[in-house]
Motif scaffolding. Structure first.
Motif, PDB file in Angstrom:
ATOM      1  N   ASP A  66      49.940  61.015  53.209  1.00 49.92           N
ATOM      2  CA  ASP A  66      48.713  61.242  52.446  1.00 49.92           C
ATOM      3  C   ASP A  66      47.740  60.131  52.810  1.00 49.92           C
ATOM      4  N   LEU A  67      46.600  60.514  53.346  1.00 49.86           N
ATOM      5  CA  LEU A  67      45.616  59.542  53.796  1.00 49.86           C
ATOM      6  C   LEU A  67      44.328  59.710  52.998  1.00 49.86           C
ATOM      7  N   GLN A  68      43.866  58.607  52.413  1.00 51.83           N
ATOM      8  CA  GLN A  68      42.583  58.608  51.718  1.00 51.83           C
ATOM      9  C   GLN A  68      41.614  57.704  52.466  1.00 51.83           C
ATOM     10  N   CYS A  69      40.383  58.173  52.587  1.00 52.89           N
ATOM     11  CA  CYS A  69      39.354  57.334  53.196  1.00 52.89           C
ATOM     12  C   CYS A  69      38.025  57.608  52.512  1.00 52.89           C
ATOM     13  N   CYS A  70      37.108  56.694  52.660  1.00 53.99           N
ATOM     14  CA  CYS A  70      35.806  56.847  52.022  1.00 53.99           C
ATOM     15  C   CYS A  70      35.013  57.948  52.717  1.00 53.99           C
ATOM     16  N   GLU A  71      34.114  58.552  51.962  1.00 50.25           N
ATOM     17  CA  GLU A  71      33.335  59.674  52.470  1.00 50.25           C
ATOM     18  C   GLU A  71      32.546  59.288  53.719  1.00 50.25           C
ATOM     19  N   GLY A  72      32.113  58.034  53.797  1.00 47.42           N
ATOM     20  CA  GLY A  72      31.314  57.604  54.936  1.00 47.42           C
ATOM     21  C   GLY A  72      32.123  57.161  56.143  1.00 47.42           C
ATOM     22  N   ASP A  73      33.450  57.221  56.041  1.00 47.41           N
ATOM     23  CA  ASP A  73      34.292  56.799  57.167  1.00 47.41           C
ATOM     24  C   ASP A  73      34.062  57.716  58.365  1.00 47.41           C
ATOM     25  N   ASP A  74      34.316  57.182  59.548  1.00 46.56           N
ATOM     26  CA  ASP A  74      34.132  57.938  60.784  1.00 46.56           C
ATOM     27  C   ASP A  74      35.175  59.054  60.863  1.00 46.56           C
ATOM     28  N   ILE A  75      34.723  60.305  60.729  1.00 45.44           N
ATOM     29  CA  ILE A  75      35.653  61.432  60.690  1.00 45.44           C
ATOM     30  C   ILE A  75      36.421  61.569  61.987  1.00 45.44           C
ATOM     31  N   ALA A  76      35.777  61.313  63.112  1.00 47.86           N
ATOM     32  CA  ALA A  76      36.448  61.424  64.405  1.00 47.86           C
ATOM     33  C   ALA A  76      37.599  60.428  64.507  1.00 47.86           C
ATOM     34  N   GLN A  77      37.376  59.193  64.024  1.00 48.45           N
ATOM     35  CA  GLN A  77      38.446  58.191  64.041  1.00 48.45           C
ATOM     36  C   GLN A  77      39.596  58.603  63.131  1.00 48.45           C
ATOM     37  N   VAL A  78      39.262  59.143  61.979  1.00 48.65           N
ATOM     38  CA  VAL A  78      40.303  59.594  61.044  1.00 48.65           C
ATOM     39  C   VAL A  78      41.122  60.724  61.669  1.00 48.65           C
ATOM     40  N   GLU A  79      40.430  61.666  62.309  1.00 46.26           N
ATOM     41  CA  GLU A  79      41.138  62.777  62.960  1.00 46.26           C
ATOM     42  C   GLU A  79      42.035  62.265  64.084  1.00 46.26           C
ATOM     43  N   ASN A  80      41.560  61.262  64.834  1.00 42.87           N
ATOM     44  CA  ASN A  80      42.371  60.688  65.905  1.00 42.87           C
ATOM     45  C   ASN A  80      43.635  60.045  65.344  1.00 42.87           C
ATOM     46  N   LEU A  81      43.499  59.360  64.203  1.00 40.40           N
ATOM     47  CA  LEU A  81      44.661  58.738  63.572  1.00 40.40           C
ATOM     48  C   LEU A  81      45.667  59.806  63.148  1.00 40.40           C
ATOM     49  N   LEU A  82      45.186  60.862  62.515  1.00 41.68           N
ATOM     50  CA  LEU A  82      46.086  61.931  62.075  1.00 41.68           C
ATOM     51  C   LEU A  82      46.736  62.630  63.265  1.00 41.68           C
ATOM     52  N   ASN A  83      45.957  62.841  64.317  1.00 43.00           N
ATOM     53  CA  ASN A  83      46.525  63.461  65.527  1.00 43.00           C
ATOM     54  C   ASN A  83      47.636  62.600  66.108  1.00 43.00           C
ATOM     55  N   ALA A  84      47.388  61.289  66.147  1.00 45.39           N
ATOM     56  CA  ALA A  84      48.392  60.374  66.695  1.00 45.39           C
ATOM     57  C   ALA A  84      49.665  60.394  65.855  1.00 45.39           C
ATOM     58  N   LEU A  85      49.513  60.368  64.535  1.00 41.24           N
ATOM     59  CA  LEU A  85      50.681  60.402  63.653  1.00 41.24           C
ATOM     60  C   LEU A  85      51.427  61.726  63.783  1.00 41.24           C
ATOM     61  N   GLU A  86      50.689  62.835  63.846  1.00 42.69           N
ATOM     62  CA  GLU A  86      51.341  64.141  63.966  1.00 42.69           C
ATOM     63  C   GLU A  86      52.086  64.271  65.287  1.00 42.69           C
ATOM     64  N   ASN A  87      51.456  63.840  66.372  1.00 43.33           N
ATOM     65  CA  ASN A  87      52.101  63.947  67.688  1.00 43.33           C
ATOM     66  C   ASN A  87      53.341  63.063  67.769  1.00 43.33           C
ATOM     67  N   LYS A  88      53.240  61.850  67.232  1.00 45.56           N
ATOM     68  CA  LYS A  88      54.380  60.931  67.287  1.00 45.56           C
ATOM     69  C   LYS A  88      55.540  61.445  66.450  1.00 45.56           C
ATOM     70  N   LEU A  89      55.228  61.924  65.234  1.00 43.04           N
ATOM     71  CA  LEU A  89      56.291  62.449  64.380  1.00 43.04           C
ATOM     72  C   LEU A  89      56.918  63.698  64.991  1.00 43.04           C
ATOM     73  N   SER A  90      56.109  64.541  65.620  1.00 41.17           N
ATOM     74  CA  SER A  90      56.646  65.740  66.272  1.00 41.17           C
ATOM     75  C   SER A  90      57.623  65.357  67.379  1.00 41.17           C
ATOM     76  N   SER A  91      57.302  64.245  68.070  1.00 38.31           N
ATOM     77  CA  SER A  91      58.197  63.775  69.134  1.00 38.31           C
ATOM     78  C   SER A  91      59.480  63.182  68.550  1.00 38.31           C
ATOM     79  N   ILE A  92      59.337  62.361  67.495  1.00 36.01           N
ATOM     80  CA  ILE A  92      60.502  61.699  66.889  1.00 36.01           C
ATOM     81  C   ILE A  92      61.450  62.715  66.248  1.00 36.01           C
ATOM     82  N   LEU A  93      60.854  63.709  65.572  1.00 39.70           N
ATOM     83  CA  LEU A  93      61.653  64.678  64.810  1.00 39.70           C
ATOM     84  C   LEU A  93      61.934  65.948  65.593  1.00 39.70           C
ATOM     85  N   HIS A  94      61.703  65.929  66.873  1.00 39.88           N
ATOM     86  CA  HIS A  94      61.863  67.120  67.704  1.00 39.88           C
ATOM     87  C   HIS A  94      63.249  67.751  67.517  1.00 39.88           C
TER      88      HIS A  94
END
Length: 357
Positions: free
Chosen positions: A71-99
């Motif tokens: 669960d990730l919370q960020c301020c409304e003014g945070d850079d959405i692209a950076q937030v999406e990159n962080l979530l993508n990185a976490l999703e890809n890494k977890l998909s690899s670990i839990l494959h």
């Protein structure tokens, strides 16, 4: 300032190995310069919170029964692209670990919390719907209820009373259903509308050439200003060629009509939906509903019909309780029901037609 709340879930076939899962994500959190705090779960998996310098707050949990959640919370003014990159990185890494152990991955759009414009409203059966609301046109407390008019790109202006979506510009199917579904002949008839403050029923009824429509409503001026696509010009004046609007409580008016012996061909009740439960806080609503029902049947002509909304089709228990009330009126009645999709409700809605035996 509003918050954006993102969620990412991994449903697993078997419990995850906590140490290896946590180690695999450490590099991502370190790159983000997020400070970690591990919490004691008393043997129920792994739970840690991460706080970033930019105010991001993340809760990472490996549940002991085979679920991994972020669960990730960020301020409304945070850079959405950076937030999406962080979530993508976490999703890809977890998909690899839990494959090989993953049954389902679910990532939801961000939930915006505390925004100036509230876009989330519950359906009658308790589901949360996000509307495409872009502005608030009106928000005030009357002597009776809170009234909001919100604008939706898809549904037009929406009338919301005490937190319940009441009617939108898109909802002609609601108005048609509560008037008998297009199967009735209103020409030359006398019609009584109870409620109907959005003006939709009155606007449609006058098109059908009735002899006279009497609408009894405690408040309608807001709809007259903000719901023009629904009511047209009928609420601009209290009296028209074939209608009158009484700004009064309908109960004394109904009792007066009963005493005078005044009757109508059609009574349309647009006051309130069937209560969703029989809990104590709903008792007064049920009592009001029974009173309106009984008085309305008394002012109905022998060949007349009474129309009303019910509630969401999924609330079968509440609808059954309502139908039981129909057997306890001062005179026996028949009833039929129709299920209609009301656009802005985003759910199927039940409407009743009631007539004397």
């Amino acid at each position: 300032m509003a918050l954006r709340h993102y969620t990412l879930d991994f449903n697993l076939s078997s419990p995850a190995d906590c140490p290896s899962t946590v180690r695999g994500l450490q590099s991502i959190f370190q790159e983000q310069e997020m400070t970690e705090t591990v919490h004691d779960t008393e043997g129920h998996g792994y739970l840690a919170t991460f706080i970033g310098k930019n105010g991001r707050f993340l809760v990472f949990r490996v549940h002991s029964h085979g679920l991994v959640t972020l669960d990730l919370q960020c301020c409304e003014g945070d850079d959405i692209a950076q937030v999406e990159n962080l979530l993508n990185a976490l999703e890809n890494k977890l998909s690899s670990i839990l494959h090989g152990n993953i049954r389902r991955v679910k990532r939801l759009p961000a939930l915006t919390r505390g925004a100036a414009v509230d876009r989330y409203w519950p359906t009658a059966d308790g589901r949360l719907v996000e509307y495409d609301i872009d502005r608030v046109l009106y928000d005030e407390d009357s002597a009776y209820q809170n009234i909001k008019i919100l604008h939706s790109q898809q549904f037009g202006n929406i009338l919301i009373l005490n937190g319940d979506v009441n009617l939108a510009d898109s909802d002609l199917p609601y108005t048609q259903a509560i008037m008998g579904g297009g199967k009735e002949n209103y020409a030359g008839k006398e019609v009584l509308i109870l409620g109907g403050g959005d003006g939709g029923i009155l606007a449609e009824a006058v098109k059908l050439k009735p002899k006279m429509i009497t609408m009894v409503e405690i408040s309608f001026h807001i709809a007259a200003t903000h719901m023009k696509k629904t009511c047209g010009s009928v609420l601009d004046n209290l009296n028209g060629d074939c209608y009158q609007v009484l700004v009064e409580d309908c109960v004394p008016v109904l009792k007066k009509y009963v005493e005078e012996g005044k009757t109508f061909d059609y009574v349309i009740n647009d006051l309130t939906a069937v209560p969703i439960s029989t809990a104590p806080e709903e008792d007064s609503t049920w009592e009001f509903l029974r009173l309106i029902l009984d008085l309305s049947i008394k002012v109905l002509r022998p060949t007349g019909k009474y129309f009303t909304q019910g509630n969401c089709v999924n609330l079968t228990e509440a609808l059954t309780l309502y139908e039981e009330q129909l057997g306890r009126l001062s005179c026996p009645v028949y009833f039929s029901k129709e299920v209609v999709c009301v656009p802005s409700y985003m759910e199927l809605w039940v409407f009743y037609t009631i007539w004397k035996k």
